[in-house]
Scaffold this active site. Structure first.
Site, PDB file in Angstrom:
ATOM      1  N   PRO A  12       0.993  -1.240  -0.017  1.00  0.00           N
ATOM      2  CA  PRO A  12       0.094  -0.047  -0.090  1.00  0.00           C
ATOM      3  C   PRO A  12       0.779   1.134  -0.167  1.00  0.00           C
ATOM      4  O   PRO A  12       2.007   1.279   0.633  1.00  0.00           O
ATOM      5  CB  PRO A  12      -0.711  -0.200   1.286  1.00  0.00           C
ATOM      6  CG  PRO A  12      -0.011  -0.987   2.149  1.00  0.00           C
ATOM      7  CD  PRO A  12       0.773  -2.040   1.307  1.00  0.00           C
ATOM      8  N   VAL A  13       0.420   2.258  -0.668  1.00  0.00           N
ATOM      9  CA  VAL A  13       1.061   3.526  -0.842  1.00  0.00           C
ATOM     10  C   VAL A  13       1.280   4.275   0.686  1.00  0.00           C
ATOM     11  O   VAL A  13       0.120   4.368   1.529  1.00  0.00           O
ATOM     12  CB  VAL A  13       0.523   4.585  -1.759  1.00  0.00           C
ATOM     13  CG1 VAL A  13       1.145   6.062  -1.568  1.00  0.00           C
ATOM     14  CG2 VAL A  13       0.823   4.121  -3.199  1.00  0.00           C
ATOM     15  N   ARG A 254      40.353  23.330 -55.404  1.00  0.00           N
ATOM     16  CA  ARG A 254      40.258  24.352 -56.450  1.00  0.00           C
ATOM     17  C   ARG A 254      38.725  24.736 -56.320  1.00  0.00           C
ATOM     18  O   ARG A 254      37.727  23.930 -55.936  1.00  0.00           O
ATOM     19  CB  ARG A 254      40.484  23.561 -57.719  1.00  0.00           C
ATOM     20  CG  ARG A 254      39.547  22.500 -58.136  1.00  0.00           C
ATOM     21  CD  ARG A 254      40.296  21.673 -59.327  1.00  0.00           C
ATOM     22  NE  ARG A 254      41.058  20.817 -58.860  1.00  0.00           N
ATOM     23  CZ  ARG A 254      42.033  20.225 -59.713  1.00  0.00           C
ATOM     24  NH1 ARG A 254      42.117  20.444 -61.027  1.00  0.00           N
ATOM     25  NH2 ARG A 254      42.888  19.505 -59.152  1.00  0.00           N
ATOM     26  N   ARG A 261      42.911  18.596 -64.888  1.00  0.00           N
ATOM     27  CA  ARG A 261      43.551  18.058 -66.252  1.00  0.00           C
ATOM     28  C   ARG A 261      43.680  16.349 -66.353  1.00  0.00           C
ATOM     29  O   ARG A 261      43.606  16.276 -67.477  1.00  0.00           O
ATOM     30  CB  ARG A 261      45.159  18.161 -65.549  1.00  0.00           C
ATOM     31  CG  ARG A 261      45.459  19.539 -65.546  1.00  0.00           C
ATOM     32  CD  ARG A 261      46.752  19.808 -64.673  1.00  0.00           C
ATOM     33  NE  ARG A 261      47.097  21.423 -64.362  1.00  0.00           N
ATOM     34  CZ  ARG A 261      46.473  22.020 -63.347  1.00  0.00           C
ATOM     35  NH1 ARG A 261      45.720  21.064 -62.513  1.00  0.00           N
ATOM     36  NH2 ARG A 261      46.698  23.328 -63.172  1.00  0.00           N
ATOM     37  N   ASN A 425      40.702  24.366 -34.623  1.00  0.00           N
ATOM     38  CA  ASN A 425      39.755  23.253 -34.852  1.00  0.00           C
ATOM     39  C   ASN A 425      38.187  23.533 -34.625  1.00  0.00           C
ATOM     40  O   ASN A 425      37.746  24.669 -34.990  1.00  0.00           O
ATOM     41  CB  ASN A 425      39.941  22.833 -33.170  1.00  0.00           C
ATOM     42  CG  ASN A 425      39.648  23.350 -32.027  1.00  0.00           C
ATOM     43  OD1 ASN A 425      39.809  24.763 -32.085  1.00  0.00           O
ATOM     44  ND2 ASN A 425      39.196  22.813 -30.889  1.00  0.00           N
ATOM     45  N   CYS A 427      36.275  24.451 -32.362  1.00  0.00           N
ATOM     46  CA  CYS A 427      35.824  25.458 -31.347  1.00  0.00           C
ATOM     47  C   CYS A 427      36.620  26.487 -31.406  1.00  0.00           C
ATOM     48  O   CYS A 427      36.618  27.666 -30.436  1.00  0.00           O
ATOM     49  CB  CYS A 427      35.669  24.711 -29.921  1.00  0.00           C
ATOM     50  SG  CYS A 427      34.412  23.317 -29.885  1.00  0.00           S
ATOM     51  N   GLU A 429      39.639  27.151 -30.365  1.00  0.00           N
ATOM     52  CA  GLU A 429      40.523  27.548 -29.094  1.00  0.00           C
ATOM     53  C   GLU A 429      41.836  26.613 -29.542  1.00  0.00           C
ATOM     54  O   GLU A 429      42.969  26.960 -28.725  1.00  0.00           O
ATOM     55  CB  GLU A 429      40.164  27.275 -28.017  1.00  0.00           C
ATOM     56  CG  GLU A 429      40.163  25.528 -27.417  1.00  0.00           C
ATOM     57  CD  GLU A 429      39.021  24.656 -28.020  1.00  0.00           C
ATOM     58  OE1 GLU A 429      39.060  23.771 -27.669  1.00  0.00           O
ATOM     59  OE2 GLU A 429      38.390  25.145 -28.819  1.00  0.00           O
ATOM     60  N   ALA A 605      30.432  23.168 -22.296  1.00  0.00           N
ATOM     61  CA  ALA A 605      29.062  23.258 -22.073  1.00  0.00           C
ATOM     62  C   ALA A 605      28.860  22.031 -21.008  1.00  0.00           C
ATOM     63  O   ALA A 605      27.849  22.361 -20.350  1.00  0.00           O
ATOM     64  CB  ALA A 605      28.473  23.100 -23.445  1.00  0.00           C
TER      65      ALA A 605
END
Length: 803
Positions: A12-13, A254, A261, A425, A427, A429, A605
């Site tokens: 029972p609760v 390019r 070529r 890279n 981010c 840094e 993050a």
């Protein structure tokens, strides 16, 4: 109504049982956290037949949603979830290691989740390791941190978590220092106390059979050919699948219409090639859905396809010209900035017809570029300002391209003896040399600065900062030797040059804890002191390693080998008195250093949320907001502000609604004292000139670069141009990572109780007027910039989509 317990039995609760459990976990929390109130809210959400483990999750989520009242509700939510995890996992590190090592896949084949050396090391030291693990520290995370760990970091078997957070930290420590129990326990102790954290790939993979623990990879396409392009693509896929972020230099590819070529045909240009890279980034995720693969593409602004390139993330235009899963970045020579400033012409060229521009910088670049112009080899000539304003327009709409300054990056690098650096890279840094047979690599960690603050005495512990930085340096250096490399080019580069990336998190928290507004002189001074001490301690530890193992292979000829350190390249003399630079330089002249590069403040993050700090060196973006990540959406209130408002007796539902209505700002709420409002300015209210100045102030102690975001309300060409030129003239290597913008026009806020706010409308209107008047001259405060676009009004609204 009944619940089903872990044995499958119905009970029972019981209000009292739930209340007792929640009360036991509420120790040390603010009185606002009322266990009876929480229990009643949980009871209201129950249904008959709920499992007890589900009941814990319901209780945890109920507390999490109450965190807007006080952050301690988030702590209680985490404690409930942690307690549930502890009930379902073993406390014995040996039992956990055995489960992970003896795991079999769905076909019954052995598929160990930790390596045999690490397993053997743990079992050999099982008793001692168990005695050192402190599981009470698992209960110190908030809900957001715990759910992030649960979702992405804790190892699972059949989608069931088997690690506890402390097991994770011990696995990471043993993976780095397998065979050295003292070093492993030292690392665990500092990690568990949140003095620092290793980067996400290290947390993911340390101790596993393939411990790819590096965060950043820089590549150049070796040759403009099918083999060169697709070999590089394969490298990108192999790196990305093991949680690496990529920066790829493509300035040698390019342009549209160039002659081929081998087939007597014409090139389709850069963008169709990038779409193949884009699809690869979409397809590859990092370790079973932990996070998406990510690639930044670096191009120099003289490339004939540059206009199409800077628009690849736009929401409109031809779909076949869009690559929205890539991040465009410009590698900008000083010559371009000079011509923009002087409103001169700029020539776009094809690298196949004007060779070698990518591989020279400074005066050599200027000489070669102008020689090609004299020879008439350019494809197209346009006003430099026209291209500049197209760049600004793209940034306002999409937050990109990133901008790094080629000449500053090369002239102030300890790797300048190796050759020309052609990109950063993902981010912005990490700035390292790459070649056709070397893929640059970097291992990262970040220091949790708030741990060094004594709030009572309002002091910062620089001695402890030195101690922790030296441990981090030794750890990252060890990662180079014990890490797994998916490519031989990565291993070659990392073992030859041994670069490291040490960053920080929680700088804004430190300022608040020390009662220093972000724009104050005290904050500016502390910013410089912190980075001087970190750079000094990292060099000191690297020199000690060199004394023991010898300097890194390519040390000879580097600036450091000639007694030139990063601050010397900036023309700065350290004057804090915190470090004995003469003594250290003397030691370096005798022994060298073990690592070519050391400092690179990166975005943090995920890891800053685990440690409970604000990101990196960033100001707070808001004082109250929702945070969305892979593990869900959570309500966050600035804990420092909340504590101050509680002490002042001001925190109530009306004030909370008022802050929400002000988009997380408290500047217009006069019931809050002025000194508190000054202390808790958000990034939108802090002059970006201050942010750039502080980046430049720490620059002499940052031997790589820094992920510098710019935040701007009502972005327009004049303000944005002013900021770029200000940063360039201050000598920054990274001009901008993301441009974060917001409009003055706000969406209707359906979650705000308007009745609570009606009485304050007049006061708010008056303050808004004052605020507008104060912010209007922002551009003039930055730098007098004569640039004006001819095709767009300065006050045109921001159209930024997500960055």
């Amino acid at each position: 109504m009944y619940v089903v317990n872990r044995k499958g039995e119905e009970e029972p609760v019981s209000f009292d049982q739930i209340l007792s459990r929640i009360t036991k976990l509420s120790y040390g929390l603010h009185p606002l956290v009322d266990p009876a109130r929480v229990t009643q809210a949980v009871i209201n959400g129950l249904y008959s037949g709920i499992k007890t483990s589900e009941l814990d999750e319901l209780a945890s989520q109920t507390c999490a949603y109450m965190a807007a009242t006080h952050n301690d509700f988030s702590k209680l939510a985490a404690r409930i979830s942690t307690s549930n995890l502890h009930k379902n996992t073993s406390s014995d590190i040996g039992d956990v290691a055995s489960q992970l090592y003896n795991f079999k896949d769905n076909q019954g084949c052995p598929a160990p989740l930790i390596s045999k050396p690490v397993y053997d090391f743990i079992m050999e030291n099982r008793e001692r390791i168990n005695s050192k693990i402190d599981f009470s520290k698992d209960f110190e995370y908030d809900y957001f941190a715990f759910k992030t760990l649960e979702r992405s970091y804790l190892l699972k078997i059949d989608n069931k978590v088997v690690e506890r957070p402390q097991h994770l930290l011990m696995r990471v420590s043993c993976g780095i220092h397998c065979g050295d129990i003292e070093a492993a326990l030292e690392t665990y102790e500092l990690l568990s106390q949140k003095y620092f954290t290793h980067a996400t790939p290290t947390l993911f993979n340390s101790g596993t059979p393939r411990p790819q623990m590096s965060s950043c990879f820089l590549l150049r396409i070796p040759e403009d050919s099918i083999n060169g392009i697709f070999d590089t693509l394969t490298k990108c896929a192999n790196i990305s699948k093991t949680a690496g972020g990529l920066g790829v230099a493509v300035s040698n590819i390019r342009g549209t219409g160039s002659y081929i070529r081998g087939t007597n045909g014409r090139s389709n240009g850069l963008i169709p090639m990038l779409r193949v890279y884009n699809d690869t980034a979409r397809y590859i995720d990092q370790g079973g859905g932990k996070r998406k693969g990510a690639i930044a593409i670096y191009l120099e602004p003289w490339h004939v396809d540059v206009v199409e390139f800077i628009e690849i993330r736009k929401n409109h235009g031809k779909e076949e010209m869009r690559c929205r899963d890539l991040f465009p970045a410009l590698w900008v020579p000083d010559l371009f900035m000079e011509r923009v400033e002087k409103d001169q012409d700029w020539t776009l060229m094809c690298p196949d017809e004007c060779r070698g521009l990518q591989d020279v910088w400074g005066d050599d670049f200027k000489k070669l570029y102008e020689e090609y112009e004299k020879q008439g080899r350019g494809r197209k000539t346009m006003k430099a300002q026209k291209l500049w304003f197209l760049i600004l327009q793209a940034q306002i709409e999409t937050g990109t391209p990133f901008i790094c300054y080629k000449d500053a990056a090369n002239s102030k690098s300890n790797q300048k003896n190796l050759g020309t650096i052609v990109s950063s890279n993902l981010c912005t840094e990490i700035i390292e040399y790459t070649s056709t047979d070397e893929v640059a690599v970097c291992n990262l960690a970040s220091i949790g600065l708030p741990k060094f603050v004594d709030k009572n005495n309002k002091t910062f512990d620089f001695d402890k900062l030195k101690e922790v930085t030296k441990v981090i340096t030794r750890n990252l250096n060890k990662l180079i030797d014990v890490g797994y490399y998916s490519l031989k080019e990565c291993k070659k580069s990392n073992l030859r040059h041994r670069p490291l990336g040490i960053g920080i998190q929680g700088l804004a928290d430190c300022f608040m804890m020390l009662r220093m507004p972000y724009e104050s002189e005290g904050a500016k001074k502390l910013n410089k002191q912190i980075f001087e001490v970190i750079y000094y301690a990292a060099l000191d530890a690297s020199c000690e390693l060199a004394e023991k193992y010898g300097p890194y292979e390519t040390y000879s000829g580097s600036p450091a080998s000639k007694g030139i350190l990063q601050f010397d390249m900036w023309g700065v003399t350290p004057d804090s008195g915190l470090c004995d630079w003469d003594l250290l330089k003397d030691r370096i002249s005798k022994h060298g250093i073990r690592n070519s590069l050391l400092i690179s403040p990166m975005p943090t993050a995920s890891t800053s949320q685990i440690l409970g700090n604000n990101e990196s060196f960033e100001p707070f973006t808001s004082n109250i907001y929702h945070r969305r990540v892979l593990s869900g959406e959570f309500f966050v209130v600035n804990p420092h502000l909340l504590n101050d408002l509680l002490e002042l007796g001001l925190w109530d539902d009306r004030l909370k609604q008022n802050i929400i209505a002000n988009n997380g700002s408290i500047q217009n709420i006069l019931t809050i004292p002025e000194d508190i409002r000054e202390l808790y300015k958000t990034v939108w209210e802090i002059k970006q000139k201050t942010v750039i100045d502080m980046a430049a102030d720490r620059g002499p102690y940052v031997c790589q670069s820094q992920s510098l975001n710019i935040h701007m309300e009502n972005a327009n060409f004049a303000k944005l141009s002013s900021m770029h030129f200000y940063g360039w003239k201050k000598g920054l290597k990274t001009g901008i990572y993301y441009l974060r913008t917001q409009s003055a026009t706000r969406p209707i806020q359906f979650t705000v109780d308007q009745q609570l706010l009606k009485s304050e409308t007049k006061e708010k209107d008056s303050l808004e007027t004052n605020k507008r008047q104060a912010l209007e001259p922002e551009a003039q405060k930055l730098i007098a910039c004569p640039l004006r676009p001819t095709n767009m009004k300065d006050d045109e609204e921001c159209m930024m989509c997500s960055g």
